[in-house]
Design an enzyme around this catalytic site. Structure first.
Site, PDB file in Angstrom:
ATOM      1  CB  CYS A  96      25.327 -16.006  -0.795  1.00  0.00           C
ATOM      2  SG  CYS A  96      25.094 -16.915   0.746  1.00  0.00           S
ATOM      3  CD  GLU A 112      25.957 -14.679   3.875  1.00  0.00           C
ATOM      4  OE1 GLU A 112      26.436 -14.465   2.729  1.00  0.00           O
ATOM      5  OE2 GLU A 112      24.882 -15.252   4.063  1.00  0.00           O
ATOM      6  CD  GLU A 157      25.911 -13.099  -5.204  1.00  0.00           C
ATOM      7  OE1 GLU A 157      26.006 -14.082  -4.457  1.00  0.00           O
ATOM      8  OE2 GLU A 157      25.664 -11.948  -4.777  1.00  0.00           O
ATOM      9  N   GLY A 168      14.629  -1.035   6.571  1.00  0.00           N
ATOM     10  CA  GLY A 168      16.038  -1.422   6.551  1.00  0.00           C
ATOM     11  C   GLY A 168      16.959  -0.273   6.916  1.00  0.00           C
ATOM     12  CE  LYS A 182      13.145  -4.546   4.885  1.00  0.00           C
ATOM     13  NZ  LYS A 182      12.855  -5.816   4.202  1.00  0.00           N
ATOM     14  N   GLY A 188       8.200  -4.383   5.777  1.00  0.00           N
ATOM     15  CA  GLY A 188       8.244  -3.157   5.004  1.00  0.00           C
ATOM     16  C   GLY A 188       9.397  -3.130   4.036  1.00  0.00           C
ATOM     17  N   GLY A 195      13.104  -1.859   2.301  1.00  0.00           N
ATOM     18  CA  GLY A 195      14.463  -1.580   2.728  1.00  0.00           C
ATOM     19  C   GLY A 195      14.690  -0.101   2.946  1.00  0.00           C
TER      20      GLY A 195
END
Length: 475
Positions: free
Chosen positions: A279, A245, A379, A207, A170, A201, A203
């Site tokens: 990231c 991650e 972040e 997901g 995905k 599609g 999440g």
């Protein structure tokens, strides 16, 4: 307009069982450039069924056969270089130079590296009176982010194929078209039916469907900590293996013997590259009190060397945020910094002059930032740098390690012993010293809430394997 509205299941492009579509927007122009299907549970079930059916045969192929497949994929990837660059610029707003040298190239490197490493990978190992065998894990569900549309997809696919696992992918709904083009490359390379499947599609549907699906054995996810937590919850009932991650708040420790102009340019490039949507970006510059003022002056001098603008212009270093939502998030963080006791050195809220159309943010630098401040802890995923001062190395290391994250870190200086001491003291998965370059054979991943597991190289292949011990075999 890009016409990619089908899923790829069992070696064929197929229509979705649903009728809903998701618009894809060019962040530099704010214009629609295409749409994708919003996949359904039925679409996902078909993809998982295809991957499950293909697994027994693919998992028994030889490592030489899988290496040859990876090389063919890489060859087809290279044939589409110009198209990859065009698509990534359009869907992400990534500047052409960065897209060519980093976005495109990283995706290619993962396939080439995996092909090389798997040829020498030991899938069996003789111990004292045992045989240790490493088997492909099964069907892997891959959920990838929008900020590196080929890199993140390619590292997962390359490792999965090297291991002998089949996959359901995905891609992000914000930057899906690079994954669609990669699918064309894999189809041309002769990936067997069912080994690779792609469902587009949301999440919420796809997901969550992947991470909770009883016939998926392993989930590899790159994205936010919040979503990572949800994936672990979804996977828990089946005791499904998960690799995550996640986010980062990476420090750049500047030593007192460094070239200040060099350090300043390194700090700016960390927040300006990919518009800070990285990231591993070094978003906290931790600087000795003794050189703070000179460092800030150097930042001011060099900011203009990182121009913001049209991603199709070769002189552009920084493009737009990926979406209006992400732009608003970054603006909120900048305002938070302004409202705190921090000092605004450059940038601020709003769009850069002359860039009223597009989701552009100003390169923003704060100093007098406290280690516990929100902009130094969370972040931001935008072009925002927090400058924090320290008195001695122990304090610098404590500040660097003082967040919930541990994905990356940077050390800039000249004394070899000090550089080594600081690098080994940081609680992060990847440390870059001065001009250290990425090693695609070395593991990538984080400590603490930056994730679980490793990608890249042989460590990435290991994630897609199960370990079996056999004792008592006839000699």
């Amino acid at each position: 307009m890009y016409n990619y509205i089908q899923h790829y299941i069992n070696g064929q492009w197929v229509d979705s069982t649903g009728n809903e579509k998701i618009d894809v927007i060019n962040p530099a122009t704010e214009e629609k450039i295409g749409e994708i299907s919003s996949g359904t549970k039925e679409d996902l079930d078909k993809a998982v069924k295809a991957a499950r059916a293909a697994f027994p045969a693919f998992s028994q192929t030889t490592k030489e056969e899988r290496a040859a497949l990876l090389d063919r994929i890489a060859d087809e990837y290279e044939k589409r270089k110009n198209k990859f660059i065009e698509i990534i610029i359009a869907e992400l707003g990534s500047p052409v130079t960065f897209t060519t040298n980093v976005q495109y190239q990283m995706g290619l490197n993962h396939f080439r590296t995996a092909a090389k490493l798997v040829r020498d990978f030991e899938f069996t190992e003789k111990r004292e009176n045992s045989l240790v065998q490493k088997d492909a894990i099964g069907v892997a569900g891959l959920i990838t982010p929008w900020n590196f549309p080929t890199n993140q997809v390619s590292t997962k696919l390359a490792s999965a194929f090297a291991a002998g696992s089949t996959v359901v992918l995905k891609p992000s709904e914000e930057t899906p078209f690079a994954a669609m083009l990669l699918t064309e490359a894999m189809e041309a390379a002769g990936v067997p039916e069912g080994v690779f499947n792609l469902v587009t599609g949301t999440g919420d549907t796809i997901g969550n469907g992947i991470s909770s699906h009883p016939d998926i054995d392993f989930v590899s996810f790159t994205g936010s900590g919040k979503v990572g937590t949800k994936i672990m919850e979804n996977a828990a009932p089946d005791i499904k293996k998960v690799a995550l991650e996640l986010g980062g708040k990476s420090p750049i420790i500047v030593l007192d013997d460094t070239d200040i102009d060099y350090a300043a340019k390194k700090a700016i490039s960390n927040i300006a590259g990919n518009t800070g949507q990285v990231c591993t970006a070094g978003t906290r510059a931790i600087v000795p009190e003794s050189i703070h003022d000179d460092f800030i002056e150097a930042i001011k001098r060099h900011l203009s060397e990182f121009p913001i603008g049209d991603p199709k212009d070769e002189s552009t270093f920084t493009g737009p945020q990926v979406s209006e939502k992400q732009w608003n998030t970054v603006q909120d963080y900048i305002q938070t910094g302004i409202d705190s006791d921090a000092t605004l050195v450059a940038g601020g809220t709003g769009k850069p002059e002359g860039l009223e159309t597009g989701y552009y943010s100003k390169l923003t630098v704060f100093t007098d930032v406290k280690p516990e401040d929100k902009i130094a802890q969370e972040e931001i995923f935008g072009p925002v740098l927090s400058v924090i001062t320290y008195k001695d190395l122990d304090e610098a290391i404590d500040i660097a390690n003082g967040t919930i994250y541990g994905l990356a870190g940077y050390v800039i200086g000249n004394n070899p012993d000090t550089l080594t001491h600081v690098a080994k003291s940081l609680r992060s998965g990847r440390i870059t010293v001065n001009d250290g370059q990425s090693d695609f054979t070395a593991p990538f991943g984080g400590y603490k809430q930056s994730g679980i597991g490793r990608e890249w190289g042989d460590y990435g292949i290991e994630e897609f394997l199960e370990v079996k011990t056999i004792t008592g075999l006839p000699s």
